[in-house]
Write a protein that holds these residues in place. Structure first.
Motif, mmCIF file in Angstrom:
data_model
loop_
_atom_site.group_PDB
_atom_site.id
_atom_site.type_symbol
_atom_site.label_atom_id
_atom_site.label_comp_id
_atom_site.label_asym_id
_atom_site.label_seq_id
_atom_site.Cartn_x
_atom_site.Cartn_y
_atom_site.Cartn_z
ATOM 1 N N GLY A 20 0.823 -1.202 0.000
ATOM 2 C CA GLY A 20 0.000 0.000 0.000
ATOM 3 C C GLY A 20 0.858 1.253 0.000
ATOM 4 O O GLY A 20 2.043 1.219 0.340
ATOM 5 N N LYS A 21 0.257 2.348 -0.402
ATOM 6 C CA LYS A 21 0.966 3.627 -0.407
ATOM 7 C C LYS A 21 1.242 4.054 1.026
ATOM 8 O O LYS A 21 0.342 4.146 1.839
ATOM 9 C CB LYS A 21 0.116 4.698 -1.088
ATOM 10 C CG LYS A 21 -0.118 4.459 -2.556
ATOM 11 C CD LYS A 21 -0.943 5.586 -3.130
ATOM 12 C CE LYS A 21 -1.178 5.395 -4.603
ATOM 13 N NZ LYS A 21 -1.955 6.493 -5.182
ATOM 14 N N VAL A 22 2.490 4.282 1.310
ATOM 15 C CA VAL A 22 2.887 4.718 2.640
ATOM 16 C C VAL A 22 3.572 6.075 2.497
ATOM 17 O O VAL A 22 4.644 6.167 1.910
ATOM 18 C CB VAL A 22 3.849 3.705 3.301
ATOM 19 C CG1 VAL A 22 4.283 4.192 4.666
ATOM 20 C CG2 VAL A 22 3.209 2.333 3.378
ATOM 21 N N PRO A 23 2.935 7.118 3.012
ATOM 22 C CA PRO A 23 3.541 8.444 2.875
ATOM 23 C C PRO A 23 4.688 8.632 3.865
ATOM 24 O O PRO A 23 4.724 7.974 4.910
ATOM 25 C CB PRO A 23 2.388 9.385 3.228
ATOM 26 C CG PRO A 23 1.561 8.603 4.183
ATOM 27 C CD PRO A 23 1.660 7.166 3.706
ATOM 28 N N PRO A 24 5.615 9.526 3.544
ATOM 29 C CA PRO A 24 6.612 9.898 4.550
ATOM 30 C C PRO A 24 5.874 10.588 5.700
ATOM 31 O O PRO A 24 5.049 11.472 5.473
ATOM 32 C CB PRO A 24 7.522 10.888 3.827
ATOM 33 C CG PRO A 24 7.214 10.746 2.376
ATOM 34 C CD PRO A 24 5.830 10.213 2.282
ATOM 35 N N ILE A 25 6.138 10.174 6.920
ATOM 36 C CA ILE A 25 5.456 10.737 8.087
ATOM 37 C C ILE A 25 6.438 11.621 8.846
ATOM 38 O O ILE A 25 7.581 11.224 9.111
ATOM 39 C CB ILE A 25 4.920 9.612 8.994
ATOM 40 C CG1 ILE A 25 3.881 8.799 8.219
ATOM 41 C CG2 ILE A 25 4.331 10.170 10.285
ATOM 42 C CD1 ILE A 25 3.489 7.502 8.877
ATOM 43 N N LEU A 26 5.983 12.823 9.182
ATOM 44 C CA LEU A 26 6.817 13.748 9.943
ATOM 45 C C LEU A 26 7.025 13.178 11.342
ATOM 46 O O LEU A 26 6.080 13.012 12.103
ATOM 47 C CB LEU A 26 6.145 15.122 10.004
ATOM 48 C CG LEU A 26 6.902 16.217 10.743
ATOM 49 C CD1 LEU A 26 8.280 16.446 10.136
ATOM 50 C CD2 LEU A 26 6.091 17.504 10.725
ATOM 51 N N GLU A 27 8.280 12.853 11.661
ATOM 52 C CA GLU A 27 8.597 12.232 12.949
ATOM 53 C C GLU A 27 9.083 13.223 13.995
ATOM 54 O O GLU A 27 8.835 13.051 15.176
ATOM 55 C CB GLU A 27 9.644 11.137 12.764
ATOM 56 C CG GLU A 27 9.125 9.943 11.994
ATOM 57 C CD GLU A 27 10.140 8.826 11.898
ATOM 58 O OE1 GLU A 27 11.365 9.103 11.900
ATOM 59 O OE2 GLU A 27 9.712 7.663 11.811
ATOM 60 N N SER A 28 9.807 14.248 13.549
ATOM 61 C CA SER A 28 10.299 15.226 14.527
ATOM 62 C C SER A 28 10.489 16.586 13.876
ATOM 63 O O SER A 28 10.679 16.702 12.669
ATOM 64 C CB SER A 28 11.610 14.753 15.163
ATOM 65 O OG SER A 28 12.650 14.760 14.210
ATOM 66 N N ILE A 29 10.427 17.598 14.749
ATOM 67 C CA ILE A 29 10.632 18.989 14.344
ATOM 68 C C ILE A 29 11.619 19.581 15.341
ATOM 69 O O ILE A 29 11.424 19.484 16.547
ATOM 70 C CB ILE A 29 9.323 19.799 14.396
ATOM 71 C CG1 ILE A 29 8.216 19.116 13.610
ATOM 72 C CG2 ILE A 29 9.556 21.218 13.893
ATOM 73 C CD1 ILE A 29 6.836 19.688 13.881
ATOM 74 N N ALA A 30 12.675 20.195 14.818
ATOM 75 C CA ALA A 30 13.648 20.844 15.700
ATOM 76 C C ALA A 30 13.880 22.272 15.221
ATOM 77 O O ALA A 30 14.065 22.476 14.033
ATOM 78 C CB ALA A 30 14.962 20.064 15.698
ATOM 79 N N PRO A 31 13.834 23.243 16.089
ATOM 80 C CA PRO A 31 13.529 23.125 17.504
ATOM 81 C C PRO A 31 12.052 22.818 17.725
ATOM 82 O O PRO A 31 11.232 22.986 16.829
ATOM 83 C CB PRO A 31 13.894 24.497 18.068
ATOM 84 C CG PRO A 31 13.781 25.427 16.921
ATOM 85 C CD PRO A 31 14.091 24.629 15.701
ATOM 86 N N SER A 32 11.732 22.376 18.928
ATOM 87 C CA SER A 32 10.348 22.023 19.233
ATOM 88 C C SER A 32 9.465 23.274 19.261
ATOM 89 O O SER A 32 9.963 24.401 19.245
ATOM 90 C CB SER A 32 10.282 21.276 20.562
ATOM 91 O OG SER A 32 10.815 22.074 21.593
#
Length: 167
Positions: A20-32
């Motif tokens: 199935g289509k699996v999108p890139p998922i945003l895992e982290s953002i820096a800085p928070s």
């Protein structure tokens, strides 16, 4: 025995499926969220899989001033860097802020990245839902401010040789 010379008479034994289509998922953002970012600083987004460079030079990033709700376009693809599973967004420099007033000092902004701006290597849009509540703040204006002056505004009889004091 060569299996390529045989045919399958009973296809019920054969089954296959596709991934199935699996999108890139945003895992982290820096800085928070709610952290101060200095002018020229960066926001780094890390995804669950490799992402690719934008197809268009105008990726459509905007900053929304949290107080005024003013939307500020920031479409400089030179400040949008993609490397493997990371995207780095460089904020305007002090010169950009002071000359072009792109964003203001001592303000809070929401980062908005439109659908399709970041895609995986298979061109599936990245999942950016965790970016919905991301806000960053800009530093307090470092430029000096006049807090007092002498003589007072409107003072009569100020001569050419009188001392004017700015504090």
């Amino acid at each position: 025995e060569n299996i390529y010379e045989k045919t399958f008479d009973d296809l019920s034994l054969v089954s296959f499926s596709t991934i199935g289509k699996v999108p890139p998922i945003l895992e982290s953002i820096a800085p928070s969220s709610n952290q101060v970012i200095e002018p020229g600083g960066t926001i780094e987004l890390t995804f669950s899989q490799e992402v690719r460079d934008p197809v268009y030079t105008d990726v459509g990033i905007t900053f929304t001033d949290v107080s005024s709700r003013k939307v500020i376009p920031y479409n400089d693809s030179n400040d949008f860097d993609v490397s493997n599973s990371s995207v780095t967004i460089t904020l305007p420099s002090k010169d950009d802020i002071e000359i072009m007033s792109i964003i203001d000092y001592d303000s809070s902004y929401q980062l908005i990245i439109p659908a399709g701006a970041i895609v995986g290597t298979t061109f599936i849009d990245a999942s950016l839902s965790s970016l919905d509540n991301y806000i960053f703040r800009t530093e307090t204006d470092p430029r000096p401010k006049i807090v007092s002056y002498s003589p007072e505004n409107g003072s009569p009889n100020v001569g050419f040789i009188d001392t004017i004091t700015l504090t």
